[in-house]
Design a protein around this motif. Sequence first.
Motif, PDB file in Angstrom:
ATOM      1  N   ALA A 147      23.416   4.903  -2.675  1.00  0.00           N
ATOM      2  CA  ALA A 147      22.406   3.730  -2.723  1.00  0.00           C
ATOM      3  C   ALA A 147      21.568   4.415  -1.463  1.00  0.00           C
ATOM      4  O   ALA A 147      22.016   4.960  -0.725  1.00  0.00           O
ATOM      5  CB  ALA A 147      22.832   2.454  -2.420  1.00  0.00           C
ATOM      6  N   ALA A 148      20.205   4.013  -1.761  1.00  0.00           N
ATOM      7  CA  ALA A 148      19.292   4.439  -1.013  1.00  0.00           C
ATOM      8  C   ALA A 148      18.156   3.422  -0.617  1.00  0.00           C
ATOM      9  O   ALA A 148      17.772   2.889  -1.519  1.00  0.00           O
ATOM     10  CB  ALA A 148      18.577   5.754  -1.334  1.00  0.00           C
ATOM     11  N   ILE A 149      17.677   3.265   0.896  1.00  0.00           N
ATOM     12  CA  ILE A 149      16.736   2.160   0.883  1.00  0.00           C
ATOM     13  C   ILE A 149      15.500   2.947   1.760  1.00  0.00           C
ATOM     14  O   ILE A 149      15.936   3.821   2.768  1.00  0.00           O
ATOM     15  CB  ILE A 149      17.125   1.155   2.013  1.00  0.00           C
ATOM     16  CG1 ILE A 149      18.405   0.695   1.262  1.00  0.00           C
ATOM     17  CG2 ILE A 149      16.120   0.327   2.256  1.00  0.00           C
ATOM     18  CD1 ILE A 149      19.435  -0.436   2.078  1.00  0.00           C
ATOM     19  N   LEU A 150      14.510   2.732   1.338  1.00  0.00           N
ATOM     20  CA  LEU A 150      13.051   3.255   2.169  1.00  0.00           C
ATOM     21  C   LEU A 150      12.304   2.109   2.697  1.00  0.00           C
ATOM     22  O   LEU A 150      11.807   1.192   1.770  1.00  0.00           O
ATOM     23  CB  LEU A 150      12.429   3.922   1.122  1.00  0.00           C
ATOM     24  CG  LEU A 150      10.921   4.782   1.707  1.00  0.00           C
ATOM     25  CD1 LEU A 150      11.067   5.529   2.921  1.00  0.00           C
ATOM     26  CD2 LEU A 150      10.336   5.553   0.471  1.00  0.00           C
ATOM     27  N   ASP A 151      12.178   2.120   3.861  1.00  0.00           N
ATOM     28  CA  ASP A 151      11.350   0.991   4.777  1.00  0.00           C
ATOM     29  C   ASP A 151      10.096   1.657   5.030  1.00  0.00           C
ATOM     30  O   ASP A 151      10.017   2.557   5.707  1.00  0.00           O
ATOM     31  CB  ASP A 151      12.052   0.845   5.919  1.00  0.00           C
ATOM     32  CG  ASP A 151      11.052  -0.369   6.885  1.00  0.00           C
ATOM     33  OD1 ASP A 151      10.184  -0.493   6.419  1.00  0.00           O
ATOM     34  OD2 ASP A 151      11.606  -1.040   7.880  1.00  0.00           O
ATOM     35  N   VAL A 152       8.993   1.231   4.272  1.00  0.00           N
ATOM     36  CA  VAL A 152       7.895   1.494   4.455  1.00  0.00           C
ATOM     37  C   VAL A 152       6.807   0.878   5.418  1.00  0.00           C
ATOM     38  O   VAL A 152       6.601  -0.235   4.936  1.00  0.00           O
ATOM     39  CB  VAL A 152       6.875   1.871   3.162  1.00  0.00           C
ATOM     40  CG1 VAL A 152       5.718   2.419   3.531  1.00  0.00           C
ATOM     41  CG2 VAL A 152       7.650   2.827   1.958  1.00  0.00           C
ATOM     42  N   HIS A 153       6.944   1.334   6.578  1.00  0.00           N
ATOM     43  CA  HIS A 153       6.299   0.292   7.506  1.00  0.00           C
ATOM     44  C   HIS A 153       4.469   0.749   7.633  1.00  0.00           C
ATOM     45  O   HIS A 153       4.232   1.647   8.103  1.00  0.00           O
ATOM     46  CB  HIS A 153       6.864   0.526   8.889  1.00  0.00           C
ATOM     47  CG  HIS A 153       6.632  -0.585   9.900  1.00  0.00           C
ATOM     48  ND1 HIS A 153       7.295  -1.603  10.032  1.00  0.00           N
ATOM     49  CD2 HIS A 153       5.552  -0.572  10.863  1.00  0.00           C
ATOM     50  CE1 HIS A 153       6.727  -2.298  10.837  1.00  0.00           C
ATOM     51  NE2 HIS A 153       5.643  -1.780  11.678  1.00  0.00           N
ATOM     52  N   ALA A 154       4.039  -0.268   6.924  1.00  0.00           N
ATOM     53  CA  ALA A 154       2.404   0.140   6.628  1.00  0.00           C
ATOM     54  C   ALA A 154       1.722  -1.114   6.513  1.00  0.00           C
ATOM     55  O   ALA A 154       2.162  -2.151   6.351  1.00  0.00           O
ATOM     56  CB  ALA A 154       2.323   0.862   5.376  1.00  0.00           C
ATOM     57  N   GLU A 155       0.496  -1.030   7.126  1.00  0.00           N
ATOM     58  CA  GLU A 155      -0.540  -2.076   6.903  1.00  0.00           C
ATOM     59  C   GLU A 155      -1.198  -2.031   5.471  1.00  0.00           C
ATOM     60  O   GLU A 155      -1.478  -3.353   5.086  1.00  0.00           O
ATOM     61  CB  GLU A 155      -1.925  -1.725   7.816  1.00  0.00           C
ATOM     62  CG  GLU A 155      -2.820  -2.780   8.014  1.00  0.00           C
ATOM     63  CD  GLU A 155      -2.439  -3.844   9.012  1.00  0.00           C
ATOM     64  OE1 GLU A 155      -2.441  -5.045   8.905  1.00  0.00           O
ATOM     65  OE2 GLU A 155      -1.794  -3.346  10.223  1.00  0.00           O
ATOM     66  N   ALA A 156      -1.389  -1.320   4.919  1.00  0.00           N
ATOM     67  CA  ALA A 156      -2.100  -1.428   3.695  1.00  0.00           C
ATOM     68  C   ALA A 156      -1.213  -1.605   2.442  1.00  0.00           C
ATOM     69  O   ALA A 156      -0.221  -0.733   2.380  1.00  0.00           O
ATOM     70  CB  ALA A 156      -2.932  -0.172   3.092  1.00  0.00           C
ATOM     71  N   THR A 157      -1.471  -2.665   1.770  1.00  0.00           N
ATOM     72  CA  THR A 157      -0.462  -3.145   0.552  1.00  0.00           C
ATOM     73  C   THR A 157      -0.742  -1.824  -0.483  1.00  0.00           C
ATOM     74  O   THR A 157       0.375  -1.806  -0.989  1.00  0.00           O
ATOM     75  CB  THR A 157      -1.008  -4.525   0.009  1.00  0.00           C
ATOM     76  OG1 THR A 157      -2.462  -4.519  -0.389  1.00  0.00           O
ATOM     77  CG2 THR A 157      -0.649  -5.700   0.840  1.00  0.00           C
TER      78      THR A 157
END
Length: 276
Positions: A147-157
């Motif tokens: 399994a793989a998880i990507l956390d995208v920490h970002a302001e713009a939707t």
Amino acid sequence: MRLLVLGDVVGRAGRTAVATHLPRLVERWSVDFVAINGENAAGGFGITEEIAQGLLDAGADVITTGNHVWDQREALVFIARQPRLLRPINFPPGTPGRGATMVTARNGARVFVANVMGRVFMEALDDPVRLVEAALEQHAIGSEVDAAILDVHAEATSEKQVFGHLFDGRVSLVCGTHTHCPTADHRVLPGGTAFITDLGMCGAYDSVIGMEKEEPMRRMVERVPGQRMGPATGPATLCGVAVETDDATGLARWIAPLRVGGDLEGAVPPGWQERS
């Protein structure tokens, strides 16, 4: 495989919610793996070693962060000896810590987690797409990892949604963090990747993104700087998503919102009964 991924922990209220609810949820639902964003856990700004260990002790397997990762200066030192605490992968070369890791889940599966920071309305960091691409080349789901998880920490939707589509079919889950407000667009994309624009926060929602509301309200009205903002101390909601993956492919079967405690309407995964 059962994944539980929680949004930004904000202050003591958020930490209390994690400590109160997460161990019970992991046991009740036999959750295989937990990821949690901890960049606001220390008074709303950064994370300390003691707090990081507390989140791990409560059941987190990996802690992701974002633009506040260095607000507590001790993080520059202890992150090197804590392989389960991530900082964004697109920080400059030589930055302490790591932006991705692989951890063995409770069921023995191999779970890869990458943490990346967006560039729209945020710091001008290295190309996030190129670095995630490079990381995933070595960690393909269904072969190298389960399994793989990507956390995208970002302001713009829009930026977070682009990541979802770019990596659809290559990771189990793309989840956005940073804005502290849970979105209602959780779904499985056509290629089999679960997605949500923002997980929300683990914190007190009678607030302004987890902070006591009086100071940000005053700043908006008076337009002059004032006191340092502090985290709200009211009842907190544990907020995130639950994802169930296919053991053969690592792709998502379904995704459901999780909201427990505090002021928000509760939500629990409909298919997750206690395992025998």
